[in-house]
Scaffold this motif. Sequence first.
Motif, PDB file in Angstrom:
ATOM      1  N   PHE A 105       1.176 -30.367   4.192  1.00 25.40           N
ATOM      2  CA  PHE A 105       0.378 -30.995   5.802  1.00 25.40           C
ATOM      3  C   PHE A 105       0.316 -32.370   5.459  1.00 25.40           C
ATOM      4  N   VAL A 148      -2.113 -22.250  11.783  1.00 22.10           N
ATOM      5  CA  VAL A 148      -0.807 -21.372  10.774  1.00 22.10           C
ATOM      6  C   VAL A 148      -1.927 -21.445   9.049  1.00 22.10           C
ATOM      7  N   LEU A 149      -1.911 -22.240   8.917  1.00 25.57           N
ATOM      8  CA  LEU A 149      -1.895 -22.806   7.622  1.00 25.57           C
ATOM      9  C   LEU A 149      -4.230 -22.640   7.122  1.00 25.57           C
ATOM     10  N   PHE A 160       0.489 -26.712  15.421  1.00 25.08           N
ATOM     11  CA  PHE A 160       0.885 -25.461  15.461  1.00 25.08           C
ATOM     12  C   PHE A 160       0.877 -24.966  14.043  1.00 25.08           C
ATOM     13  N   MET A 161       1.729 -25.458  13.111  1.00 32.26           N
ATOM     14  CA  MET A 161       0.887 -26.011  11.679  1.00 32.26           C
ATOM     15  C   MET A 161      -0.313 -25.537  10.894  1.00 32.26           C
ATOM     16  N   GLU A 162      -1.458 -26.434  11.698  1.00 34.55           N
ATOM     17  CA  GLU A 162      -3.090 -26.727  11.149  1.00 34.55           C
ATOM     18  C   GLU A 162      -2.922 -25.212  11.042  1.00 34.55           C
ATOM     19  N   SER A 170       7.745 -30.169  13.738  1.00 34.93           N
ATOM     20  CA  SER A 170       6.307 -29.215  12.507  1.00 34.93           C
ATOM     21  C   SER A 170       6.971 -28.189  12.972  1.00 34.93           C
ATOM     22  N   THR A 220       6.548 -24.931  10.353  1.00 36.31           N
ATOM     23  CA  THR A 220       5.979 -24.198  10.144  1.00 36.31           C
ATOM     24  C   THR A 220       6.725 -22.783  10.409  1.00 36.31           C
ATOM     25  N   ILE A 262       7.908 -22.429   7.089  1.00 34.82           N
ATOM     26  CA  ILE A 262       6.673 -21.817   6.271  1.00 34.82           C
ATOM     27  C   ILE A 262       6.707 -20.553   6.348  1.00 34.82           C
TER      28      ILE A 262
END
Length: 221
Positions: free
Chosen positions: A42, A162-163, A158-160, A82, A86, A89
Amino acid sequence: MLEQIMEYSLRILPGILLLIGAYILLPKNSTESRFFILVLGFILIRDAMTPLGFWRFGVTGNTVWMRFLNDGWILFTLGLVSLLLTLLIVILNKSLQSLLFWCSERRFVSIFAGLLGTLIVVIPLVLIYSFISIEHRGGAVSTSILLPLLFMALAGNFMEEVLFRGYIQGYFERIAGPWKATIISAFLFATGHIFLASTVTDLGATLTHGLTIFLLASGLI
């Protein structure tokens, strides 16, 4: 547009391939190592945007401002990629899905809390920016890119979420309790942004997400 997307892809491809290779070789029960590789990927994907001028930050006096590049198609493409990454992932890590908490049963209360949080952050900025002309905080933003910018701001972050708020916080909730998990995930989130803060803004702080980023970058405040 195509040239900029290709250059960006070529910059991140070697690192992404190496991380994918390492991820494939990991034992199935190595949860912490999976988190490390996902977060590292990321950071690579996000920070590679900086030297290409996909976004820029500035400081007028003590006021921070930000702008994205003035190309709606690139913004939409970055947000879409992105979002798809996500989802990929999440799909490929079914064993970790129990760590994700998408929404409480009181869904509208959650949405209201998110919007209220945005207002709490944005209102002080509105008051501060009212004394600074838009020319001194990044310049006017074309209305034609507002929708792609909104999509980019929400999908890109959104990825941040989720992680950091999903996998990492969910994992530490199980072994350390909710309060410690919240603090640990916040510390790790801030750590993941130190490079961005020090190289782009020269500040040791991180700008907030989603709608706040959109409002800051849109020139609407």
